[in-house]
Structure formats: C-alpha cells, structure tokens
Design an enzyme around this catalytic site. Sequence first.
Site, PDB file in Angstrom:
ATOM      1  N   ASP A  92      -2.184  -9.568  24.113  1.00  0.00           N
ATOM      2  CA  ASP A  92      -1.898 -10.623  25.504  1.00  0.00           C
ATOM      3  C   ASP A  92      -1.243  -9.500  26.230  1.00  0.00           C
ATOM      4  O   ASP A  92      -0.485  -8.603  26.001  1.00  0.00           O
ATOM      5  CB  ASP A  92      -0.916 -11.448  24.896  1.00  0.00           C
ATOM      6  CG  ASP A  92      -1.646 -12.859  24.033  1.00  0.00           C
ATOM      7  OD1 ASP A  92      -2.548 -12.921  24.250  1.00  0.00           O
ATOM      8  OD2 ASP A  92      -1.176 -13.108  23.273  1.00  0.00           O
ATOM      9  N   ASN A 146       7.193  16.916 -17.296  1.00  0.00           N
ATOM     10  CA  ASN A 146       7.125  15.556 -16.562  1.00  0.00           C
ATOM     11  C   ASN A 146       8.153  15.073 -15.957  1.00  0.00           C
ATOM     12  O   ASN A 146       8.200  14.346 -14.786  1.00  0.00           O
ATOM     13  CB  ASN A 146       6.305  14.420 -17.775  1.00  0.00           C
ATOM     14  CG  ASN A 146       4.826  14.708 -17.898  1.00  0.00           C
ATOM     15  OD1 ASN A 146       4.188  15.466 -16.986  1.00  0.00           O
ATOM     16  ND2 ASN A 146       4.617  14.549 -19.092  1.00  0.00           N
ATOM     17  N   ASP A 157       7.422  14.529 -11.978  1.00  0.00           N
ATOM     18  CA  ASP A 157       7.136  13.026 -11.752  1.00  0.00           C
ATOM     19  C   ASP A 157       8.036  12.324 -11.199  1.00  0.00           C
ATOM     20  O   ASP A 157       8.145  11.138 -11.015  1.00  0.00           O
ATOM     21  CB  ASP A 157       6.580  12.470 -13.073  1.00  0.00           C
ATOM     22  CG  ASP A 157       5.222  13.286 -13.505  1.00  0.00           C
ATOM     23  OD1 ASP A 157       4.730  13.853 -12.712  1.00  0.00           O
ATOM     24  OD2 ASP A 157       4.646  12.551 -14.438  1.00  0.00           O
TER      25      ASP A 157
END
Length: 555
Positions: A10, A384, A388
């Site tokens: 708009d 890990n 991770d």
Amino acid sequence: LGCCEVICSDKTGTITENKMTVTSMYFNGNTQNNKFRLDEIGKKMVIAGVLCNDTNLSNGKILGDPTEIALTELGRTLNLDKFNLDNDYKRLDEIPFDSNRKLMSVLCDYEGKTMFTKGAPDLLLARCSHIMKDGKVVSITEKDRQNIISANEEMSGRALRVMGFAFKSYNDGDRLEEEGLVFLGLMGMIDPPRKEIKAAVKKCKRAGMRPVMITGDYSNTALAVAKEIGLAKSMDEVITGEQLSKMSDEELDERIKKCSVFARVSPEDKVRIVEAFKRAGKVVAMTGDGVNDAPSLKRASIGIGMGKTGTDVAKEVSDIIVTDDNFATIVVAVEEGRKIYGNIQKTVKFLFSANLAELLSLFLVTIIFPKNIFLFPVQILFVNLITDSLPAIALGVEQPEANLMEQPPRDKNKGLFSNGIGTSIVILGVLQTALVVAVYALGIKMFSDTVAVTMAFYTLNIVQMFYLTSMRTNAPFYKSKPHKNPYFLLAIAFCFALLALFAFTPLKNLLSLVALTGTQWGIVFGFSAAMFIFSEIYKAVVYVVKKSKDKKKEA
C-alpha cells in the site's frame, strides 16, 4: 521471505509517512496553495470537511484516520474547530464510507438540514447536478466539470491526495441519498514519502525483487510518488482499477510484467493482482490493513499485516505483522529471512562435512589398517561434543553476507543442499578425511599405535576448527571480520581450552590419550591448518565458476 520476488505494498502509511497536511484548495474556480483566504464557498467546504469526519479528541490529541485528522487540523487553523462545530451542528444521520462508493455523507442540523459529502473527486462529481459559484447555487456546466477535472489533475500531478466536497439541503421526510449534490470544491493533501523508502526501493531492485505500489489514489498522484521514490518512470507502468476491470486474466498476465503501480484499485482488485503474479510463478508478499484486504492477504505467498493501522481481521490472516507499518522494515525482514536460511545452510554444511569426515576416517583406516585401533568410542563422543555444540550455534548467529541483498531470491523449489552445498559437503568432508588419515598413517610409521591414535584424535578436532574459521563466510577470510561474531570466537576458545585441559592434565587418561612431543604437535597443527588453506582455495574456485556462469547467462 528469503524467496520473496514481488512486494506489493500500500502507498499510504507504508510507503508514505501517513501524515496528511492540506496544502492546496480549489473553490469558486480558483486554486489556492499553502495560505488560504476563504470566501463563503471556501468556508462552507472547510465546514463540510470537519463535520463529515469521524475524528475524536483524547487528552488533547486528535485521533482517527490521517486524512480526516488533516481536515480537522485545517479547520483549527482557520478558526473552524471541529469539536465546537459538532456541538453547534448535531449529526442527525450518515452514510458511512466504503471502498466501492469511495464517499462518506453526514446529515447535520446546519442551516435547516444539510447533508455534507466528501470523497473521490471523480465519483463525487458524477453525483453533482449543481455547483456553488460566487455565493450562488447554479446548474453545473460541462465547462465547470472540465475545470474541476483539470484542477484535480494538476493537484494529483504534485503528488497530492485530492478529495472533493459537496452538500445538499434537505427537508423533513426527504430520503438520504447521494444524488443531485451541489459541488463545493477540492482539497489537496501532501503525504510525503518516508525518508528511507528511496533507499529501500533501490535495495529491493538490487536484490532481484520487484516493489509494486498499490493505492486507491489517482494515477497521477500515484505516479508522482512512484517517480519520487524511484519506483516508476512513466504512465506506461501504471494500471488503474478501471483498466484492470476490463482486462482478461491473459491480458493482465502480459501487462503485469512491466507494471509497478496500481492506482484506484479496490480490495477485490488486489486479489487479481496477487493471482496474476502467482500465475507468473512469483513468490508474492502483499500488505494490507483493512477487513476487505483479508482475501488478498490469504492468497499471497506472504501476507503482511500492519501493526499500527491494521484491523484485527487483517492481522489474524497475515503471516507476519509489521509493527511500524513501514515498507523499509519489510525489506529488512526479507534480508533477515535470507540471512537465517543462509546460516541454516552453513550449519548443515559444517555438521554434515564434519560428521562425514568422522565416518570416512573410521571406514578408511579400518580398511587400510585392519589390525590397528583408530578411535575409541569415548573419543568419537568427545569429537561430537566439540563440533556439534558451540561451533554449530555460532554459525546460526552469523552476520549476513556483505552481498546478500545483491543476490536474486532463492528458488523456493530448491532444498538445503542446492546451489553447490551438497557438493561442498562431500568435497570438504573428503579433504578433512584425507588430512586425518594422513596424520594417523604418519603416526603409525614414525611413532607408535597409541601416539598415532592420539594424533588422529587431536587432528580430527582441530581440523574442524580451522575449517569453521574459513567456511563461516563465503567471502575470503581477510574480509570475514571474525570479531563481528563473538559467539564464533567463544566457540573456538572453548574448543581449544577443552582440548588443552585433556591434553596437558591427567584427564587425558579418561580418553586413552598419551602425551605428545613438540614434533608430533607440529604435525597435528600443520595438517589441521592445511584445511583452512584448502577451504579458502575451494571458495575462490567456486566464486570464479559462479562468475563465469553468470557471464554466460547475461550473454
């Protein structure tokens, strides 16, 4: 948002400031600008503006529609205060505004009974049979109509929102209807574009997105604003609601390719506009604030409700709500969407390639050295734990790439592993594997099995830290500004601190590690650092290949 290709917005309040000010008036055949000298007709037009008006006063502040606030403030400056006039001339009845008629009328106890009407000049003029000239009501002539149309076009060409005013005297028992009106005049209101809009439009275009302005204003007004913000250059890029209603879907599909402005449109027209862009395969964002905007917001790929002026219905059906009603904020949201998706891809790339390196290393060492132990289960769990955790989180909060908003929108049909991400995972995972296996082989040959296991363990951890340092951005490392992401620095520091804790204290026994000599540490760090160099070379090759492909496409 990261896929967004078209933003339909708009004009009023989103592209403009939504702060109306009356700067021009046309009555009795003359136009006045900025400083107004009112005769009987001009005064009656201002009274029409303040009585046919739903603003109210709260703690000294005028509240309501910005257009009506502008009329109320004009009345105050001309000693025609709305809230005094409301007491003097009570409202007896009304015909509320709606988006199809584009008119509003009120019946007031004024000079007997008088209905005041305000609204779109063309629709108002079509309902006028008389005009007030030199203090008298006379039949309106074709010349009068042409003069009014010319004044309207002149104001519209200055990017003014133009509103017409009329009245009609009533007797008791007369039916309230908007026909046979007496034309009073026009008012032009300036609603300046937001200061940041021009830069936002330019940013949109650089990012491969099409900004499209949708408004209920006249085409001249819409085009003047569009020119000012760099959205359109000529009337060829404008489609009016009247033209739209006469077009078939096929004609609209063809015309919409070059159109950047839609003027005098209704909420129903918005739905057709969305559908046309979607038929062209575009991901469309549509803004809206009214109840009637709900269908187009639902049909759009991304419905954007307005937080300040939006109705509850519009907000309910929207996918996102812009709390400041600002077009520039929508562009920022698109950039944020692209950044988030890019960071997800980086995180996936890092985790998959790191885990691929672990799997391949175990697989290859088992084949090459079947009688030797490579890594113990507890050591794999430790790897890990490092790779991770914080490193993956750090990638999730990376700053956007410097050229993020100079890239075209991503294809919504492509997955996380598109654009070479899958290839990168394999290549970079294999490179890490090669380095780890090479260190293990050197350890076996030069030292002993236990030393080889320890060296391979440290290499598998450290190689991923060097890889993380390089792959956190697609740009060369010297442009990456690592200090901009403190989580990255914290992740690197945490990982090395944890490794040092196990390497140089008795805790190493928990992971079945042995102490290493300076030479052995040199081999570990030398091979690990090589991953940084490989990753930088790989990024450079990808950049050159991409540039070459882009040039071929342009050709």
